[in-house]
Design an enzyme around this catalytic site. Sequence first.
Site, PDB file in Angstrom:
ATOM      1  N   VAL A 108       0.861  -1.178   0.000  1.00 63.58           N
ATOM      2  CA  VAL A 108       0.000   0.000   0.000  1.00 63.58           C
ATOM      3  C   VAL A 108       0.897   1.228   0.000  1.00 63.58           C
ATOM      4  O   VAL A 108       1.892   1.283   0.731  1.00 63.58           O
ATOM      5  CB  VAL A 108      -0.914   0.008   1.242  1.00 63.58           C
ATOM      6  N   CYS A 109       0.546   2.217  -0.804  1.00 64.40           N
ATOM      7  CA  CYS A 109       1.289   3.469  -0.867  1.00 64.40           C
ATOM      8  C   CYS A 109       1.505   4.004   0.548  1.00 64.40           C
ATOM      9  O   CYS A 109       0.550   4.225   1.294  1.00 64.40           O
ATOM     10  CB  CYS A 109       0.520   4.481  -1.709  1.00 64.40           C
ATOM     11  N   LEU A 110       2.762   4.184   0.922  1.00 63.36           N
ATOM     12  CA  LEU A 110       3.080   4.618   2.280  1.00 63.36           C
ATOM     13  C   LEU A 110       2.465   5.959   2.630  1.00 63.36           C
ATOM     14  O   LEU A 110       2.074   6.189   3.765  1.00 63.36           O
ATOM     15  CB  LEU A 110       4.594   4.673   2.475  1.00 63.36           C
TER      16      LEU A 110
END
Length: 182
Positions: free
Chosen positions: A86-88
């Site tokens: 998941v996009c940080l």
Amino acid sequence: MSSPSPGKRRMDTDVVKLIESNHEVTILGGLNEFFVKFFGPKGTPYEGGVWKVRVDLPDKYPFKSPSIGFVNKIFHPNIDEASGTVCLDVINQAWTALYDLNNVFESFLPQLLSYPNPVDPLNGDAAALFLHRPEDYKAKIREYVRRYASVDVMNENEDNMSTSSESSLSDFSEDEAQDMEL
């Protein structure tokens, strides 16, 4: 016997709270690594999907956000299709020590799936479809749900992925479980 550090106690407490809130949690090596069964949010193309989400809690948790990754494939602009990462920015920007693991599964992930950010994608194909052909985007999500995240597929994958290192909270002695709740 020395008592655990405040950060370790918080980690243990948050994992126990996640389990008690009816999330299905599978502990890996310790309470800092586990899987959570996550259901697609109602009213979205992800509805009906079931994902195995890996959670890694950093040593500085809760002051540093957990790392979240989807194990089975998901089609989304802010989730890397190959790794499930998941996009940080999605979690890091909003994360504070006031949040706990329930926020991840009851707020952050449902919001992410409901309202993708195609401006900063990890999956450019998903972002382009979302922006330019939204009906095709929804159809592709439904196809991924059918192929990779249906209940039947999830049960089959769990059978294939189970290892001897996985355990649930019930695998701990009553004293250990009580210590985790403190």
